[in-house]
Design a protein around this motif. Structure first.
Motif, short mmCIF file in Angstrom:
data_model
loop_
_atom_site.label_atom_id
_atom_site.label_comp_id
_atom_site.label_asym_id
_atom_site.label_seq_id
_atom_site.Cartn_x
_atom_site.Cartn_y
_atom_site.Cartn_z
N TRP A 1 -25.53 -17.67 28.17
CA TRP A 1 -26.80 -16.96 28.02
C TRP A 1 -26.96 -16.40 26.60
CZ3 TRP A 1 -25.32 -13.65 32.85
CH2 TRP A 1 -25.41 -14.45 33.98
N ARG B 1 -17.99 -17.22 31.08
CA ARG B 1 -18.62 -18.51 30.78
C ARG B 1 -20.14 -18.38 30.80
NH1 ARG B 1 -19.81 -21.87 35.11
NH2 ARG B 1 -17.81 -21.45 36.12
N ARG B 2 -20.64 -17.74 31.86
CA ARG B 2 -22.10 -17.62 31.98
C ARG B 2 -22.65 -16.74 30.86
NH1 ARG B 2 -23.00 -16.84 38.52
NH2 ARG B 2 -22.27 -18.92 39.11
N MET C 1 -27.84 -2.69 29.30
CA MET C 1 -27.67 -3.52 30.50
C MET C 1 -26.64 -2.90 31.42
SD MET C 1 -27.53 -7.30 28.81
CE MET C 1 -27.91 -8.41 30.12
N VAL D 1 -15.76 -16.81 35.34
CA VAL D 1 -17.13 -17.28 35.58
C VAL D 1 -18.13 -16.44 34.78
CG1 VAL D 1 -18.94 -17.58 37.33
CG2 VAL D 1 -16.55 -18.15 37.89
N MET D 2 -17.95 -15.11 34.83
CA MET D 2 -18.89 -14.25 34.11
C MET D 2 -18.85 -14.52 32.62
SD MET D 2 -18.86 -10.53 35.96
CE MET D 2 -17.14 -10.20 35.66
N GLN E 1 -24.55 -9.44 26.20
CA GLN E 1 -24.66 -9.59 27.65
C GLN E 1 -23.68 -8.65 28.33
OE1 GLN E 1 -26.67 -11.28 29.69
NE2 GLN E 1 -27.83 -12.35 28.09
N PHE E 2 -24.05 -8.26 29.53
CA PHE E 2 -23.14 -7.49 30.37
C PHE E 2 -23.28 -8.01 31.79
CE2 PHE E 2 -22.47 -4.09 33.45
CZ PHE E 2 -21.18 -3.68 33.13
N CYS E 3 -22.17 -8.24 32.45
CA CYS E 3 -22.20 -8.68 33.85
C CYS E 3 -21.17 -7.87 34.63
CB CYS E 3 -21.80 -10.14 34.01
SG CYS E 3 -22.32 -11.26 32.74
N LYS E 4 -21.49 -7.58 35.85
CA LYS E 4 -20.59 -6.76 36.67
C LYS E 4 -20.62 -7.26 38.11
CE LYS E 4 -21.38 -2.12 38.62
NZ LYS E 4 -21.91 -0.79 38.29
#
Ligand SMILES: Cc1cc2nc3c(=O)[nH]c(=O)nc-3n(C[C@H](O)[C@H](O)[C@H](O)COP(=O)(O)OP(=O)(O)OC[C@H]3O[C@@H](n4cnc5c(N)ncnc54)[C@H](O)[C@@H]3O)c2cc1C
Lengths: 289, 780
Positions: free
Chosen positions: A280, A275-276, A88, A272-273, A172-175
């Protein structure tokens, strides 16, 4: 400027031993930018692209040994199932051209706090394999980053590979970036659930002088899940728990204000990331039952 | 006529090089650019050439105590090291004011100001040598906040400049006196039952053209030279180069090299004089080519602006007065700040009718990077403010935002705020109505592809926090040069027989910068002369000036010149034919001469057999006038172009990330000479305007640029670029050749404010600054 192009790993290590100031080049997507901008002027360049074993990955001892020269494009194509977090992250790196050339090893070599490989590697507890004519050693990735764009490589060492355990649970990965593609992270977050160990891994990027783990937050989440018996029951993740996890991830960060974003925003975005991502990942875990 | 393009990807209707006006022949440079084979100015090469580099000031404001070039000259491979002392002519350049040394003398006034030059065999050698030039600076206090530039205690950017740090101010006053004057005179303030006001701030946008500044100067061995350079206006460059070098125009010949985008950033000089100085000094061809970081220092940017607006209205939303106070940061040198202030003032209230007007626009000197021309030129900044305020007013009086604009919008026959009669189409109500009536994009899918969400594959939301917003804007801009400027273009057309076939050659010096002018010139020749084969002569200074490729003016002005030259050629051909056949009443049809009865009397090749016909024409549009210095009244502009946008955005309100879902537009282009090129301009312009709303900003702190790279100066990628529905209206302007209306700038003006409005609608936040950053949306 000398240009060394060894074709075997042994020659590469010998060259590095002989020229400790030689700058290794893998995909060149960091090195060439620095040369272009005249930020560095190495006396020796050590091209590693002709060494076959650096470009290979295989399985050994229950881990995936990812050669330092494996590109992002290949991580996405070949390892998305086993290393989903890293894949990801790889998908968010640069453009197709950069993903075709850029390597995970190069990302580790550059050790930028903004490197996208780092949060997933931290979350999954990867180990970096360093080699020199003196031998090889393994460094847990959390200890690999020693300062802003500095790492644990000794002057005569090269990164041989990174060892990652295949995902035993959702990742998960968020950026955050201020455009929707081809952007250096403002801040990033990687999460891995390790249900077999009832553990959680969390890594954060661009929010401290080095990439770092959010250990306390991860421990808190794993512990709360355990206390509520949720690992076994696969019950819903309490909203408050995800929020609190986000808060604790934020507390693990020490960002600065810079041209890409403010420290306050980075902290907010991390919470926020996290938490989300936790929501997920937990939903995936429940669905996987 | 209206053309709607739903799916721009299929809009290409090119059929080889054939094509008259109204067709969309393929551009000769198109395939080459897409396949990477087009030769840009950075690809120029000459045997034996050396490379020039520029040493620039690290300080926003400093006195130069001394410059020592000794060590630099010692570097093997170095041919020359030059400073201001080596300039043979007048060491001053500038588009409106000769206020900028081409190499700094005693003072540097911005970070990045050129101080010295080096020529060497290899660019790397030149760069190393430049680092060995020792400049002794005494750092001076700098003016870095334009809002304090006019304070009594502000340091002077240009010592002794009349007006201090003021470059230009414009005042527009109409009818009723203003609040301020009334307050000063003790009379009551003009009555408006509804009053709305806001402050707005616009960040510094960069043209961010992909082809960096570059060129090649080749000495001729007789004291003169040829300069091959990417530019927007060869002749004004030539004038400037000659002044500094002390050369006549005959001795300094300019040739257009492949231009990789311009957008206003190539109106001022960059490498021009520097490469020539080095070439004359070394006697060798000298190439200069900026890297990306240097490019950010090598050209002017769009003026950042601070805007304070107040509108008074009737309870039904009918505007009573408009009041604006606009400050532009001109940076260290004037460039085209004066004209930008002129536009900001005369056009600053938008395409609406105001019975009473009070506008002050100012441009000031600071020690920030110089600002000048960029697509939209003074209207872009104002549009963000007047469109935001129109929304505030609409909400206040409870009138629909589109309806409020339509109700107050200009129409043909109205007078704008400088009192000028709008004497061709001004379809404000229609344009904004059309974008409102276009179908809205589908609502977000239940399980959307990440690429369709804010943040894209960076996976920051799966729908959480995402709110949709819709925003509208309608704007207008002048086309061509204004305020009394002698704005003309020169075209030479030659018709002759080559290998038995009639061939027209068209020559203008008007720069092709990617907009498609070459094709337009060919289309006009084919239409006017009826010949198939039209050769476009390379662009250089062997013909008269074509004027600037800016202000959306070339299809209008150079197009007008080409048409006039064709008419002159045609008249001579027909006269020659008439003499041969013994009667008049002839016309050109296909490649034949046809009599009044429709009978072919001769072939064109036959008539031309006796010799080529060659005509050169200088063509002007209707004159404009200076505005009154007290009231700003006057017929300042020659033509106005109108456009409207509707933006639909999805905003992750928790993270402050934005995905533009649709960016639909309607624009009146008068007459689409090349419909595909028109659509291309509208697509590109819309994205550039959107870029300013969302991400494009040169961040300057204390006079220093913090993001001179494409790593941190972000421009939209294709994944940020939404689908666009484009309605092209064609209401011919009776005063313009073929009825054309400038196309290139309007979309850049209305798109950004529509995007900003859509984000406000999604978030409920005021958002009084662009680019809108995630911090602003999230409020952290
Ligand atoms: C346009 C563009 C976009 C980019 N976008 C992103 C992005 O979104 N996310 C991101 O994380 N990065 C991004 N990058 C940075 C870069 O692509 C990555 O850091 C990439 O992983 C570097 O890999 P490489 O193989 O090209 O490394 P190289 O440039 O070859 O090397 C990088 C560093 O690692 C060292 N090195 C390489 N191999 C070894 C080795 N085996 N042993 C020891 N040291 C070694 C080099 O000496 C150098 O210091 C971008 C770069 C560009 C130009």
């Amino acid at each position: 400027m000398d240009f060394l192009a060894p074709t075997t790993w042994a020659d590469a290590l010998a060259a590095k031993a002989e020229h400790p100031d030689a700058v290794p080049v893998a995909g060149g997507t960091d090195v060439m930018v620095e040369l272009n901008f005249d930020h560095r002027r190495p006396s020796v360049l050590l091209d590693l692209t002709r060494i076959p074993e650096l470009r290979a990955w295989d399985r050994a001892d229950g881990r995936i040994r990812l050669g330092a020269g494996v590109t992002y494009a290949r991580v996405i194509d070949e390892l998305a199932a086993e290393l989903p977090g890293l894949a990801m992250a790889a998908r968010t790196v640069g453009s197709p051209q950069i993903r075709n050339r850029g390597t995970v090893g190069g990302n580790l070599g550059a050790a930028s706090p903004a490197g996208d490989s780092h949060p997933p590697l931290l979350a999954s507890g990867a180990v970096v394999e360093l080699a020199s004519v003196r031998g090889t050693r393994e460094v847990p990735v959390a200890e690999f980053y020693t300062g802003v764009k500095r790492n644990a490589c000794a002057p005569d060492e090269l990164i041989a590979a990174v060892h990652v355990t295949p995902a035993g649970g959702p990742q998960q990965f968020c950026k955050i970036g201020t455009r929707n593609a081809m952007v250096i992270s403002v801040t990033a977050f990687g999460l891995a659930l390790h249900p077999a160990r009832k553990a959680v891994g969390a890594g954060i990027g661009s929010a401290a002088p080095t990439p770092r783990r959010a250990e306390a937050a991860a421990g808190y989440l794993a512990g709360e899940l355990d206390a509520a018996g949720l690992w076994d029951s696969r019950g819903a993740l309490p909203e408050g728990l995800a929020v609190e996890f986000g808060r604790r991830v934020r507390d693990a960060a020490a960002p600065i204000d810079d041209v890409r974003g403010s420290a306050a925003y980075r902290l907010h975005a991390l919470s926020v990331m996290a938490r989300r991502a936790a929501t997920w990942a937990w939903d995936d875990y429940r669905r996987a039952a | 006529m209206t053309t709607t393009i739903d799916n721009p990807a299929t809009a290409t209707t090119g059929t080889g090089t054939a094509g008259r006006i109204g067709d969309s022949p393929l551009r000769p440079d198109g395939t080459l650019k897409v396949t990477g084979e087009f030769a840009y100015s950075s690809d120029l090469w000459h045997e034996d050439m050396c490379w020039g580099v520029t040493l620039r000031s690290p300080h926003p404001h400093a006195r130069i105590r001394s410059i020592d070039t000794t060590d630099a000259l010692k570097v093997p491979g170095v041919h020359a090291v030059l400073t201001a002392d080596d300039v043979p002519g007048l060491n001053r350049v500038g588009l409106e004011h000769l206020d900028q040394p081409c190499l700094a003398e005693d003072v540097v006034r911005f970070q990045g100001e050129p101080v010295a030059l080096v020529a060497a065999d290899h660019p790397e050698t030149a760069r190393r040598a430049a680092k060995r030039i020792v400049v002794d600076y005494e750092v001076l206090p700098a003016v870095t906040d334009p809002r304090t530039a006019l304070d009594d205690d502000a340091p002077e950017v240009h010592a002794g400049h009349e007006g201090g740090n003021l470059v230009r101010e414009v005042h527009i006053r109409r009818e009723q006196r203003t609040r301020n004057e009334h307050e000063h005179s003790g009379e009551p303030v003009p009555e408006a039952p509804v009053v709305v006001a806001l402050d707005f701030e616009v960040g510094m946008q960069d043209q961010a053209f992909l082809g960096p500044e570059s060129g090649l100067a080749v000495p001729d061995g007789e004291g003169g030279l040829d300069l091959y350079v990417a530019t927007q206006w060869l002749h004004v460059d030539q004038q400037q180069v000659c002044r500094v070098l002390g050369l006549t125009p005959e001795a300094a010949r300019l040739h257009l090299a492949g231009v990789g985008g311009a957008f206003g950033g190539r109106e001022d000089l960059s490498i021009h004089v520097h490469a020539c100085l080095l070439a004359l000094c070394t006697g060798k061809p000298v190439k200069m080519s900026y890297a990306r970081d240097e490019s950010f220092f090598g050209h002017v940017h769009r003026h950042p602006a601070w805007l304070r607006y107040e509108f008074g209205a009737q309870p039904d939303g009918t505007l009573v007065y408009g009041h604006a106070d606009i400050l532009f940061d001109g940076g260290a040198y004037a460039s085209s700040t004066g004209a930008v202030v002129g536009n900001g003032g005369t056009l600053g209230l938008g395409p609406y009718n105001f019975p009473s007007v009070h506008v002050d626009a100012r441009g000031v000197y600071t020690n920030n990077p110089p600002c000048g021309a960029m697509r939209g030129f003074g209207c872009v900044q104002a549009a963000f403010a007047h469109e935001a305020l129109m929304d505030v007013l609409a909400d206040r009086v409870g009138v629909d935002r589109v309806e409020l604009r339509a109700r107050n919008g200009m129409a043909e026959g109205d007078r704008n705020i400088t009192g000028q009669l709008i004497d061709s189409a001004a379809p404000v109500a229609e344009l904004i109505g059309r974008v409102r009536d276009m179908p809205l994009p589908a609502t977000r899918a239940a399980d959307p592809d990440l690429r369709d969400l804010p943040g894209g594959v960076a996976n920051t939301t799966h729908g959480e926090g995402v709110v949709r917003g819709v925003g509208y804007a309608v704007t207008y801009k002048n086309v061509g040069f204004s305020e009394g400027f002698d704005d003309y273009s020169t075209a030479r057309v030659r018709l002759e027989v080559l290998a038995g076939e009639p061939v027209a050659t068209v020559q203008t010096a008007a720069a092709e910068v990617g907009q498609g002018l070459i094709t337009v010139e060919q289309q006009i020749c084919r239409t006017e002369l009826g010949v198939e084969r039209v050769v476009v002569h390379p662009k250089d200074t062997t013909v008269g000036s074509g004027g600037s490729t800016s202000a959306s003016r070339q299809t209008y002005v150079t197009g007008g010149a080409v048409r006039a030259a064709c008419e002159a050629v045609r008249a001579r051909v027909l006269a020659r034919a008439a003499a041969a056949v013994g009667h008049g009443g002839l016309r050109l049809d296909g490649e034949k001469i046809v009599g009044a009865d429709g009978q072919v009397v001769a072939g064109l090749a036959e008539v031309l057999g006796t010799g080529a016909v060659d005509e050169t024409v200088e063509w002007r549009h209707r004159p404009t006038a200076e505005i009154d210095p007290e009231t700003g009244q006057g017929d300042a502009h020659v033509q106005y172009a109108f456009s409207a946008h509707r933006a639909v955005v999805d905003v992750d309100v928790e993270l402050g990330l934005v995905k533009v879902v649709a960016l639909d537009t309607a624009q009146d282009v008068g007459r689409a000479i090349n419909p595909d090129a028109v659509v291309g301009q509208i697509q590109g312009g819309s994205v550039q305007g959107m870029g300013l709303a969302l991400m494009e900003e040169v961040v300057v702190t204390e006079g220093r640029v913090r993001n001179p790279s494409f790593t941190d100066y972000l421009i939209p990628t294709i994944l940020d670029t939404p689908p666009m529905r484009i309605e092209v209206l064609e209401y011919p302007d009776p005063h313009a050749p073929y009825g054309v209306r400038g196309v290139g700038e309007p979309p850049t003006i209305s798109s950004g404010p529509a995007v900003a409005a859509a984000i406000r609608a999604a978030t409920g936040r005021d958002l009084r600054r662009v680019p809108v950053r995630p911090e602003h949306i999230t409020g952290v």
